[in-house]
Design a protein around this motif. Structure first.
Motif, PDB file in Angstrom:
ATOM      1  N   GLN A  47       0.865  -1.179   0.000  1.00  0.00           N
ATOM      2  CA  GLN A  47       0.000   0.000   0.000  1.00  0.00           C
ATOM      3  C   GLN A  47       0.905   1.233   0.000  1.00  0.00           C
ATOM      4  O   GLN A  47       1.634   1.480   0.959  1.00  0.00           O
ATOM      5  CB  GLN A  47      -0.886  -0.010   1.236  1.00  0.00           C
ATOM      6  N   GLU A 138      -7.185  -7.882   0.052  1.00  0.00           N
ATOM      7  CA  GLU A 138      -8.505  -7.307   0.272  1.00  0.00           C
ATOM      8  C   GLU A 138      -8.506  -6.319   1.437  1.00  0.00           C
ATOM      9  O   GLU A 138      -9.114  -5.259   1.374  1.00  0.00           O
ATOM     10  CB  GLU A 138      -9.523  -8.430   0.541  1.00  0.00           C
ATOM     11  N   ASN A 141      -7.065  -3.098   0.557  1.00  0.00           N
ATOM     12  CA  ASN A 141      -7.815  -2.437  -0.494  1.00  0.00           C
ATOM     13  C   ASN A 141      -8.969  -1.597   0.039  1.00  0.00           C
ATOM     14  O   ASN A 141      -9.690  -0.981  -0.727  1.00  0.00           O
ATOM     15  CB  ASN A 141      -8.379  -3.522  -1.429  1.00  0.00           C
ATOM     16  N   SER A 202     -13.241  -0.981  -1.660  1.00  0.00           N
ATOM     17  CA  SER A 202     -12.026  -0.509  -2.306  1.00  0.00           C
ATOM     18  C   SER A 202     -12.236   0.829  -2.999  1.00  0.00           C
ATOM     19  O   SER A 202     -11.272   1.484  -3.376  1.00  0.00           O
ATOM     20  CB  SER A 202     -11.532  -1.541  -3.310  1.00  0.00           C
TER      21      SER A 202
END
Lengths: 395, 526
Positions: A47, A138, A141, A202
């Protein structure tokens, strides 16, 4: 001539200098990283902060972070492969969260952590969490509100829930590795799960609503045996674990009243001492927990101005907590056979000779270990009121 | 000798005897003498030569020569011309002359009602005095003349110094006149041991230079060394004390000044009391003080006039400001380009956000801003006052806003350069501020090439250099290195005056005590 040579030598020093120079806008500042295993390959997600979105004036309103993923035979290969996608080199120096998938944790996390403890750019003070029923990609996100960078949200809420509620345990990489290599202690890692719809989560729409469609929540503790995860502790067991391992800073615990109803006790001081010893050839531990607390809320009919009531509450609390801790230890002894409390270390400290005899067989010894829990709570204050106004409503 | 280990290349030149064309002595003929003067001085229009006749019948020819503009005309008329042409007509001059006296000494001893008067017999001295503003009297028949000191010219009065201003403290500052300056010092130190030695330096400017020290405090060796170095100067002109400073300082190739200068008489008086030596130069309000130490440039006279706690805090603040001014841009460059991991994540992201889209590396960015700032500062100083403010507005606007808006420069650099600029003005001494200005660029280059490692190497080199400097034989870094515990009373902090019992130890061994310990006395008395 000599002077001239000297000057040239000095100047040439300056020419060689800047080989490892990197400007701030050449860095992909990675705050969270996820590792999972897909078909024998490691998939790493990073990230990365989008700095232009973080500035006051240049922001266009798009996402504050972006996620790069890459697969590779090793974690390192995958990280480097990200440059295929990312215009800047991943800079993990400020990594705050490492998210490991449940599947990988069950397989063993040792191999994948080596890079992270070896690389000089990484500081081993980031938190490690394990996903529950979801994948790291996930989790990373999901867009979050209040903290616009999801990694910061994860970092801060783990910190806060540890400090204010004791329901989660923050574990940094160096603590984790210390636990993994210790003979007399097994590792635990806080679990993280995704609540809601990951698809909406997301997108930026997620944070435009008052209650987001998806959010990240900490829950339970993953119990490890060696570097392999063996199962989850429940919420109550997690709290019991926190009390025993002296990681409670402040917390609130509801207890039942002498009659119907509940009383919440706010604990603001907790000290737990684990003492191990060998009793007639058998290892044994004493757990002494000293607590100080306040009466936080009263939702039943009791008279707090009577002296006896406070000590009665103390006794109820002590009894309930003791039960909780007993259950936790028994679960770990019987279900997982994993000494996450460090009882082995306590015995090692008190009696190294005996410990050397039993350490190879510690898992078995642990499951038979005799333990004595002693809880002592002192209620110091009752808040700004003595008796609840509930008393008067009934009148 | 320990003094002479390091010598200034200029002062070590062999001093040649001053060549002079006017070695000749005066002739007895007035006409001849005046002709010689006219020949020497050319057609200078400011030289006035007045030929008069004196004596009872006006039989004696005399000449009065002075420089217009440098001589006090009223006193010339009232006390010289009037005396010579009117008053002494009553007296029979010839009678007064005894065998051992001549007319010249009669005039000098009996007639002329002026203060400073000298007999002279060489053209050399006459010319120097004449051009300094004295009046010359020559009398026909005598190979001697009289020099009357009645110098008077337009000059700036005693005003508040502009370079070292204080909130509390005397408001007077030195002027361009050497005599006024010595008077200002004398007024503060009415001590017979305050000695003022004079010298004339500069073959053409013939500048008066005074060496001032308190005889029973100042170290004889240093006084001798100062005089020795001044004597070695052989130059045609001294226009400012800066010239003298250059010629007598210990090392030339250093950004740090090893001679202190001040416009303030109270600073000079305080320095003299500590055992320092002042060098006053005619024609400039800046007085030199030697030996000068590194810490001296951080001391402001106000430190001693204000309350001691305030003084100490401000002294510490100056050292902090010095470090910021020296290192702030370098540290910024080093940390943002080499050591990003030293920044907290939030700060890193904020800095990275500012740098988005900036086309230059941090070093170039900082260099552009620093150079721009230096240019603006220089322009602001040289411009007329009224335009100076306009420059600062334009500068602040261009730098602060437009460059950031245009995305050429990141906002953080503007902040860093501003902090650097402001902290460099904190220094009470302009010399130290300039030294820092030069060194800042060196540190920026080191930081851009080697990061914090480079800065550390730079600091080590700087400390080594500072420790190697000497000011008239005294280590520049004393009392820090060599360390002296007693002298710490006035280094990083300022102890109460009550506690400053001794003079600094590093150059004073003659008379160390400044005051008796009054606290001890009181205890005994009570």
């Amino acid at each position: 001539m000599k002077k001239c040579m000297f000057a040239i030598l000095i100047l040439s020093l300056f020419l060689t200098g800047c080989w490892d120079r990197r400007e701030l806008n050449q860095l992909a500042i990675t705050l969270a990283m996820g590792i999972e295993k897909i078909e024998d390959n490691y998939q790493v997600s990073a990230q990365v902060v989008v700095p232009s979105e973080m500035s006051m004036k240049g922001s266009t309103g798009s996402a504050k972070v972006t996620l790069y993923t890459a697969r590779g035979d090793t974690v390192y290969e995958a990280v480097r492969k990200m440059t295929m996608d990312s215009p800047r080199k991943i800079y993990p120096g400020h990594l705050q969260m490492l998210v490991i998938s449940e599947d990988l944790a069950k397989e063993g996390i040792g191999e994948s952590l080596d890079l992270l403890s070896r690389d000089w750019e990484l500081r081993p003070d980031f938190y490690v969490v394990v996903t529950k029923n979801t994948s790291p990609a996930e989790i990373l996100n999901v867009s979050t509100n209040l903290e616009s960078i999801p990694a910061n949200k994860m970092f801060n809420s783990l910190n806060m829930s540890e400090v204010a509620w004791a329901g989660a345990k923050s574990i940094t990489l160096d603590e984790l590795i210390a636990d993994l290599i210790s003979d007399g202690k097994e590792a635990v890692i806080t679990g993280v799960q995704l609540i809601g719809d990951p698809k909406i989560g997301s997108s930026k729409n997620n944070v435009e609503k008052i209650s987001p469609a998806a959010s990240i929540q900490y829950d339970n503790l993953a119990v490890f045996k060696g570097d392999k995860m063996v199962g989850w502790l429940t919420k109550d067991e997690t709290i019991g674990y926190s009390y025993v391992t002296n990681s409670v800073k402040t917390t609130v615990r509801p207890i039942s009243c002498p009659k119907d109803g509940k009383v919440s006790i706010e604990v603001f001081k907790s000290n737990s001492v684990i003492k191990g010893f060998i009793n007639k050839g058998n290892p044994e531990v004493n757990i002494n927990i000293n607590l100080e607390g306040n009466v936080g809320s009263v939702e039943c009919h009791i008279n707090l101005s009577e002296l006896g009531t406070i000590s009665e509450l103390e006794k109820i609390y002590e009894k309930e907590l003791k039960e909780n801790i007993n259950n936790t230890i028994v679960t770990l002894q019987e279900q997982y056979k994993s000494d996450v409390f460090g009882f082995g270390e306590a015995i090692h400290r008190s009696n190294p000779k005996e410990w050397n005899k039993i350490k190879d067989n510690w898992d078995e010894e642990f499951s038979k270990l005799k333990f004595n829990v002693k809880v002592d709570l002192k209620i110091v204050r009752t808040g700004t009121k003595n008796n609840s106004f509930l008393e008067k409503i009934e009148d | 000798m320990w003094f002479l280990k390091k010598k200034n290349p200029y002062t070590s030149l062999p001093s040649q005897p001053v060549e002079s064309k006017q070695k000749d002595v005066l002739k007895t003929s007035l006409q001849q003498n005046i002709q010689t003067l006219k020949d020497t001085l050319g057609k200078s229009s400011d030289i006035i030569i007045r030929e008069i006749r004196i004596g009872k019948e006006g039989t004696i020819k005399a000449g009065i020569i002075y420089t217009d503009g440098l001589t006090d005309t009223p006193s010339l008329q009232n006390f010289i011309l009037e005396t010579l042409m009117l008053d002494i007509k009553e007296i029979d001059l010839q009678k007064k002359i005894s065998p051992e006296q001549n007319l010249i000494s009669v005039l000098k001893d009996v007639a002329l009602t002026v203060g400073e008067i000298k007999e002279v017999s060489t053209f050399d001295v006459i010319l120097t005095s004449l051009l300094s503003g004295d009046t010359i009297i020559l009398i026909d028949g005598y190979a001697q003349g009289l020099i009357i000191s009645n110098r008077q010219w337009a000059e700036r009065g005693v005003t508040e110094p502009t370079a070292q201003t204080v909130v509390r403290g005397p408001r007077e500052g030195f002027t361009e006149n050497l005599r006024v300056n010595t008077a200002l010092i004398r007024r503060k130190l009415k001590d017979p041991n305050l000695w003022i030695e004079s010298k004339i330096i500069g073959t053409r400017t013939k500048t008066n230079v005074a060496i001032v020290y308190i005889n029973d405090i100042a170290n004889d060796k240093i006084v001798k060394e100062v005089i020795l170095r001044l004597d070695k100067i052989n130059i045609d002109g001294i226009l400012e004390s800066g010239n003298i400073e250059e010629l007598i300082q210990d090392s030339t190739y250093t950004p740090f000044s090893t001679i202190y200068n001040t416009e303030r008489p109270d600073v000079v008086a305080a320095a003299l009391l500590e055992g320092r030596i002042a060098i006053l130069v005619d024609g400039t309000p800046f007085v030199l003080l030697v030996p000068a130490l590194f810490v001296q440039f951080f001391q402001s006279p106000e430190d001693y006039y204000e309350r001691t706690i305030v003084g100490s805090l401000i002294r510490i603040l100056r050292f902090i400001a010095f470090s910021i001014s020296l290192l702030a841009p370098a540290l910024f460059i080093a940390i943002t380009t080499f050591h990003q991991s030293m920044l907290p994540p939030a700060l890193l992201i904020s800095l990275a956000a500012q740098r988005e889209g900036v086309p230059f590396p941090a070093f170039v960015e900082a260099l552009i801003m620093e150079v721009t700032f230096e240019i603006l500062r220089e322009a602001g100083i040289r411009m007329p006052r009224s335009i100076g403010t306009a420059i600062s507005i334009v500068g602040a606007f261009v730098i602060g806003t437009a460059a950031v808006e245009a995305g050429l420069i990141s906002a953080m650099i503007v902040i860093i350069v501003s902090i650097t600029a402001i902290t460099s003005f904190v220094s009470p001494s302009y010399e130290m501020a300039i030294a820092v200005r030069v060194l800042r660029f060196v540190f920026m280059a080191l930081a851009a090439s080697f990061g914090l490692f480079g800065i550390m190497v730079g600091i080590i080199a700087l400390v080594l250099h500072l420790c190697s400097l000497r000011s008239f034989g005294i280590p520049y870094m004393s009392p820090i290195a060599p360390f002296n515990i007693s002298d710490q009373k006035d280094t990083f902090i300022v102890l109460p005056i009550r506690k400053m019992l001794t003079r600094p130890h590093f150059f004073n061994h003659k008379n160390a005590t400044r005051q008796q310990d009054s606290t001890v006395k009181n205890k005994k008395g009570s």
